[in-house]
Write an enzyme that holds these catalytic residues in place. Structure first.
Site, PDB file in Angstrom:
ATOM      1  N   HIS A   1       7.529  76.320  -6.640  1.00  0.00           N
ATOM      2  CA  HIS A   1       7.890  77.018  -7.648  1.00  0.00           C
ATOM      3  C   HIS A   1       8.798  77.429  -8.738  1.00  0.00           C
ATOM      4  O   HIS A   1       8.617  78.507  -8.822  1.00  0.00           O
ATOM      5  CB  HIS A   1       8.285  78.044  -6.097  1.00  0.00           C
ATOM      6  CG  HIS A   1       9.994  77.931  -6.822  1.00  0.00           C
ATOM      7  ND1 HIS A   1      10.300  76.704  -5.898  1.00  0.00           N
ATOM      8  CD2 HIS A   1      11.163  78.113  -6.879  1.00  0.00           C
ATOM      9  CE1 HIS A   1      12.492  76.676  -5.991  1.00  0.00           C
ATOM     10  NE2 HIS A   1      12.540  77.656  -6.835  1.00  0.00           N
TER      11      HIS A   1
HETATM   12  C1  UD1 Z   1      13.810  82.610  -8.837  1.00  0.00           C
HETATM   13  C2  UD1 Z   1      14.932  81.396 -10.167  1.00  0.00           C
HETATM   14  C3  UD1 Z   1      15.136  79.613  -9.297  1.00  0.00           C
HETATM   15  C4  UD1 Z   1      15.097  79.479  -7.623  1.00  0.00           C
HETATM   16  C5  UD1 Z   1      14.696  80.333  -7.136  1.00  0.00           C
HETATM   17  C6  UD1 Z   1      14.982  80.693  -5.497  1.00  0.00           C
HETATM   18  C7  UD1 Z   1      15.728  82.342 -11.822  1.00  0.00           C
HETATM   19  C8  UD1 Z   1      15.089  82.562 -14.036  1.00  0.00           C
HETATM   20  N1  UD1 Z   1      14.408  81.754 -11.330  1.00  0.00           N
HETATM   21  O1  UD1 Z   1      13.329  82.068  -9.181  1.00  0.00           O
HETATM   22  O2  UD1 Z   1      15.940  79.451  -9.644  1.00  0.00           O
HETATM   23  O3  UD1 Z   1      15.098  78.906  -7.692  1.00  0.00           O
HETATM   24  O4  UD1 Z   1      14.309  82.604  -7.456  1.00  0.00           O
HETATM   25  O5  UD1 Z   1      13.544  81.086  -4.348  1.00  0.00           O
HETATM   26  O6  UD1 Z   1      16.682  83.479 -11.542  1.00  0.00           O
HETATM   27  N2  UD1 Z   1       8.327  86.873  -5.973  1.00  0.00           N
HETATM   28  C9  UD1 Z   1       7.726  87.761  -5.107  1.00  0.00           C
HETATM   29  N3  UD1 Z   1       8.130  88.904  -4.136  1.00  0.00           N
HETATM   30  C10 UD1 Z   1       9.998  88.240  -4.267  1.00  0.00           C
HETATM   31  C11 UD1 Z   1       9.985  87.542  -5.180  1.00  0.00           C
HETATM   32  C12 UD1 Z   1       9.769  87.195  -6.691  1.00  0.00           C
HETATM   33  O7  UD1 Z   1       6.380  88.346  -5.086  1.00  0.00           O
HETATM   34  O8  UD1 Z   1      10.591  88.601  -3.226  1.00  0.00           O
HETATM   35  C13 UD1 Z   1       6.805  86.904  -6.863  1.00  0.00           C
HETATM   36  C14 UD1 Z   1       6.597  87.449  -8.514  1.00  0.00           C
HETATM   37  O9  UD1 Z   1       5.323  87.620  -8.384  1.00  0.00           O
HETATM   38  C15 UD1 Z   1       7.130  87.258  -9.407  1.00  0.00           C
HETATM   39  C16 UD1 Z   1       7.783  85.504  -9.290  1.00  0.00           C
HETATM   40  O10 UD1 Z   1       8.239  85.458  -7.332  1.00  0.00           O
HETATM   41  O11 UD1 Z   1       7.443  87.566 -10.523  1.00  0.00           O
HETATM   42  C17 UD1 Z   1       9.113  85.225 -10.022  1.00  0.00           C
HETATM   43  O12 UD1 Z   1      10.165  85.359  -9.252  1.00  0.00           O
HETATM   44  P1  UD1 Z   1      11.475  85.559  -9.620  1.00  0.00           P
HETATM   45  O13 UD1 Z   1      12.836  86.246  -9.036  1.00  0.00           O
HETATM   46  O14 UD1 Z   1      11.507  85.995 -11.577  1.00  0.00           O
HETATM   47  O15 UD1 Z   1      11.723  83.991  -9.733  1.00  0.00           O
HETATM   48  P2  UD1 Z   1      11.857  83.045  -8.895  1.00  0.00           P
HETATM   49  O16 UD1 Z   1      10.362  81.979  -9.398  1.00  0.00           O
HETATM   50  O17 UD1 Z   1      11.879  83.608  -7.291  1.00  0.00           O
END
Ligand code: UD1
Length: 350
Positions: free
Chosen positions: A193
């Site tokens: 991820h």
């Molecule tokens: C975040 C953390 C990462 C951690 C991870 C744990 C940052 C920069 N990154 O990454 O360090 O290892 O969490 O899981 O803070 N999305 C969903 N549903 C959700 C959450 C996310 O669909 O509940 C999808 C969306 O498309 C979103 C993407 O995941 O744009 C990325 O989510 P984001 O919160 O930016 O960071 P993570 O990749 O989850």
């Protein structure tokens, strides 16, 4: 009153041992959930598994670019801090929620405790590295999971306090509840991820090629993070024989999947450690790690994203034995040690 600021899946796990220690001593606290993770499988399920009470504040920020997500968090957190005037805020790990929590608090002159302070990958392209560095430099208390983290902070002129790792406390607490294997095959558990792998089609495809090759001999279980699904869900073959793509697992199911795997392949920091704690060998799909102790113990290896390197690293780790005498993550009482320091220094004000 203490305000915990969390938002992403690993932070709910890290919150658990600290909140338990506070509860045991009758120290009041509230929880602010930024809403960085919002899907049931990424958030609610973990609160249920861990038996955490629902957060008092939910900002429902959701996903956006780094700047927009962090800015919205700053605005929401500031409002809650002004309303509540906590004596201390506690932030966890290295996500955007950690950064926003630390920054909003420090600007309002609220002391900040950073749990999992002092980790460095020395790769400033990782959003998490920026978050760690900034957070450590504006925090008041630095609670370090390893002595190495204390030493790294010292080089930046910051005093860290070794407490051990709260994720080890959590595993220790739930060890008796980890279920038996889903099947008795020699499966490989994989999670992908991190931005470095999901923002690069080349890296992801190279990892996917390795997974296809491995699946000829060992079945693969792949709980897919929503970020990875959003980037590649339409492209990858969900019915590839030997690769079982599943929804993200809850905390306890994940521990069971890790414990009974023949090997774990991951780019997650938390899972590298959980594999180590549960004595499962790990191949890390990254070029750096914040957990060099797991490599020293021959429990982990850095494979990057190159297909042939991943295959040879997996082969090596399937036959390696970890050195179980290496135990750098403390005595399974990190939550208590953290609260000891907080109580000793801030007791009357809490
Ligand atoms: C975040 C953390 C990462 C951690 C991870 C744990 C940052 C920069 N990154 O990454 O360090 O290892 O969490 O899981 O803070 N999305 C969903 N549903 C959700 C959450 C996310 O669909 O509940 C999808 C969306 O498309 C979103 C993407 O995941 O744009 C990325 O989510 P984001 O919160 O930016 O960071 P993570 O990749 O989850």
């Amino acid at each position: 009153m203490i305000l915990h600021i969390v938002g992403a899946r690993p932070q709910f796990i890290k919150l658990f041992p600290v909140s338990m220690a506070l509860e045991r001593r009758g120290i009041p606290f509230r929880v602010l959930h930024t809403g960085q993770h919002y899907d049931h499988v990424m958030s609610g399920l973990h609160f249920n598994d861990l038996g955490l009470r629902p957060p008092e504040y939910s900002l429902n920020i959701g996903s956006a670019s780094h700047a927009i997500q962090t800015a919205r968090m700053l605005e929401g957190i500031e409002k809650v801090i002004l309303e509540e005037r906590p004596a201390l805020t506690i932030v966890y790990g290295d996500t955007n929620s950690t950064l926003a929590g630390a920054l909003a608090s420090a600007k309002l002159h609220i002391p900040v405790a950073h749990v999992e302070a002092g980790l460095r990958s020395f790769d400033r392209k990782m959003p998490e590295e920026i978050n760690r560095v900034v957070c450590d430099h504006v925090s008041t208390w630095h609670f370090c999971p390893t002595q190495n983290a204390v030493d790294l902070l010292a080089k930046e002129g910051i005093e860290g306090i070794f407490t051990g790792d709260v994720m080890l406390d959590a595993i220790h607490h739930f060890a008796g509840m980890i279920k038996g294997p889903v099947d008795d095959s020699q499966y490989i558990l994989t999670t992908i991820h991190r931005a470095e792998n999901t923002d690069s089609a080349m890296r992801f495809h190279s990892i996917w090629e390795a997974l296809k090759e491995i699946s000829r001999t060992n079945p693969i279980i792949f709980p897919i993070h929503p970020r990875t699904k959003a980037a590649f869900g339409d492209i990858i073959d969900h019915d590839h024989p030997g690769i079982k793509i599943i929804e993200p697992a809850g905390y306890l199911d994940m521990l069971s999947l890790i414990q009974h795997a023949a090997c774990v392949m991951t780019d997650s920091g938390g899972i590298q450690k959980e594999a180590f704690f549960l004595k499962t060998q790990c191949v890390t799909l990254r070029d750096t790690t914040e957990w060099p102790e797991t490599i020293d113990a021959r429990a982990n290896i850095l494979a990057g994203a190159e297909t042939s390197t991943i295959l040879s690293c997996l082969e090596k780790m399937m036959h390696a034995r970890m050195d179980e005498r290496i135990t750098p993550f403390g005595d399974k009482r990190a939550g208590e040690h953290i609260v000891d320091v907080i109580e000793k220094n801030m007791g009357a004000t809490l």
